[in-house]
Design a protein around this motif. Sequence first.
Motif, mmCIF file in Angstrom:
data_model
loop_
_atom_site.group_PDB
_atom_site.id
_atom_site.type_symbol
_atom_site.label_atom_id
_atom_site.label_comp_id
_atom_site.label_asym_id
_atom_site.label_seq_id
_atom_site.Cartn_x
_atom_site.Cartn_y
_atom_site.Cartn_z
ATOM 1 N N ASN A 124 33.447 98.044 62.376
ATOM 2 C CA ASN A 124 34.716 97.160 62.936
ATOM 3 C C ASN A 124 35.893 96.890 61.844
ATOM 4 O OD1 ASN A 124 34.147 95.424 65.503
ATOM 5 N ND2 ASN A 124 31.920 95.780 64.629
ATOM 6 N N PHE A 140 38.614 97.198 72.327
ATOM 7 C CA PHE A 140 39.081 97.039 70.951
ATOM 8 C C PHE A 140 39.915 95.692 71.238
ATOM 9 C CE2 PHE A 140 41.647 97.286 67.325
ATOM 10 C CZ PHE A 140 40.861 97.751 66.335
ATOM 11 N N THR A 142 42.777 92.894 69.464
ATOM 12 C CA THR A 142 43.930 92.896 68.264
ATOM 13 C C THR A 142 44.172 91.476 68.234
ATOM 14 O OG1 THR A 142 45.716 93.068 69.822
ATOM 15 C CG2 THR A 142 44.892 95.115 68.637
ATOM 16 N N TRP A 143 43.731 90.703 69.093
ATOM 17 C CA TRP A 143 43.831 88.763 68.557
ATOM 18 C C TRP A 143 42.939 88.617 67.332
ATOM 19 C CZ3 TRP A 143 39.740 85.740 68.187
ATOM 20 C CH2 TRP A 143 38.361 86.003 68.921
ATOM 21 N N SER A 144 41.989 89.459 66.871
ATOM 22 C CA SER A 144 41.065 89.469 65.724
ATOM 23 C C SER A 144 40.399 90.800 65.871
ATOM 24 C CB SER A 144 39.893 88.237 66.066
ATOM 25 O OG SER A 144 39.108 88.368 64.959
ATOM 26 N N THR A 145 40.895 91.727 64.799
ATOM 27 C CA THR A 145 40.374 93.096 64.997
ATOM 28 C C THR A 145 38.824 93.219 65.044
ATOM 29 O OG1 THR A 145 41.933 93.654 63.211
ATOM 30 C CG2 THR A 145 40.319 95.231 63.824
#
Lengths: 249, 348
Positions: A124, A140, A142-145
């Motif tokens: 992750n 996946f 992107t707001w929280s990898t």
Amino acid sequence: MSQVKLVMRFVICIAVLSTAGSFTEPVEKAKLNIRIEHFAGPQRLSLDSVEYKNALGQTFTVSRFRYYLSNVILKNTDGAEFQSPDYFLVDEAEPDSKLITIKGIPVGNYSSISFTIGVDSLHNCSGAQSGALDPVNGMFWTWSTGYIFLKLEGHADASTSPGHIFEYHIGGYAAPNNCIRRVTLNFKKKGIGIANDKTDELPLKADILEIFKPPTNIDFSKLSSVTDFHNATTIANNYEDMFTINADE
Amino acid sequence: MKLKFVYLFFFGMALYLGLNSFVENNPYFIITTKDVEVKVPAGFPKPVYDFKENKVTPEGFVLGRKLFYDPILSADSSVSCAFCHQRIAAFAHIDHTLSHGINGLIGNRNVPPLQNLIWQQNFMWDGAINHLEVQPLAPLTNSQEMGESLKHTLEKLQRNKTYVDDFYAVFKDTAITSENLLKALAQFTSLMISANSKFDKYQRGEEEFTEHELSGLKLFRAHCENCHKEPLFTDNTFRNIGIKPDTALRDSGRIKLTGVVDDYMKFKVPGLRNVAMTYPYMHDGRFRTLQQVLKHYADGVFYTNYDKSIEKNVGLTNQEQSDIITFLKTLTDEQFLHDRRFADPNFR
């Protein structure tokens, strides 16, 4: 060089080679096919068309079901473990994705299999990746990898979300919202032999009704959308036990 | 009369062709192996970013630069990375409090500078992103920003013959994959290293500080250093400095990612290099000047659950605030701001 010398050399060569051979006999490697089938209780899962009932008797249909399966470990009857480095994205809508092949397994007799539903924390945090872990697969965040480990979406009349949809997008690799779940299944009876002359097949069954069942009964009118850490571990705890070895195959 | 025009025409043509070949071979835009060497500046820690998995090459850097300046990455081909991240502002955005994206949409955060990224563990104001390579996925797929899906972007690039050749030259792959797109961008952004400000020269004994700069440095070390730690001027933690959330933005910081109550209003400690160039300040750009920032720390009007260590800043006098600002200005790195390697290659 005399004939005798030549013959001697040949003999020595053979001798060296054959002893060397007996020391480093290559371990034979074999494959295991895992055939996954998705169920809703006793019935095969079919997308969109068929209505199912959760434990509270609320009806629903499923439009999408996909998840990561990774870090497969096979334990042989001597206790030695083999771990596969591969990551798989299993998708109800993609028949090919439901047959996964574990490669490079040492030949032997195996007693259990374990795997992760999701992606380990290392992967992750490893930047750009390809194959099953390519962000282009839509798993996946992107707001929280991090990877979305499992997506279950559909319709339920009881849902209060617009269009009566429900969506559970589960991910998170760090405490307190760690949703990485490990599954261990023991092979009954004698274990399975993995040999190199044929590819063995392990039939796995995943029952989506388990996702709605205790530890927490899911009520669509109260929980129709999980798309971040809120309630994510609740759903992960529920699906942790959705896999069994499909005995009647 | 007519002859004059013919002359003029030929003169124009000659000038054009001359300029063109001048640009093609302009040493200003040529990137050599030496240009892409990663040098860890003296006193800096070991980078967090692992170059072993993505070795920077001149071709890869040039491809990353081209992508960074190319609006092809956004849905309506109007917004490039550089649209928001301006070189003259250390790749922050001068004067916009909040980012502007496609269709004039306003984002919800202030554009941070891009510098010394290879020492960062987390990216974005709240640390939402955990790796430099995957960072571009946020603006690529966020409808408030570039409004584009990754797949569509890759298809657009794949249809462009020059890009196919460029990617092949770097990655030896005729298919343009997300992995290679992200790695190319990282080859460019990873080299954005700022370590040659007046402060660095002072540290190396190459330049003297004035009396006020020196006083500012001392005050800074006493009051600010525990969070804005040298040499990067950040300790890479998340802190609450008592800023009241904006009622319209409702940005509550890191708690949005973790759900941990204690993370309420915590934001990443920003590195302060080139800070004189990166106004406005804070995650929402609420302060236009460094004076306003210092006033916030000195006034002591702090909103709930703040980090107690900021209390020692309360009551900093006007002179002290001014000295600290004088010191902060020594963090401006002219070499970085004018580094030819990062210039827009279309601006020839």
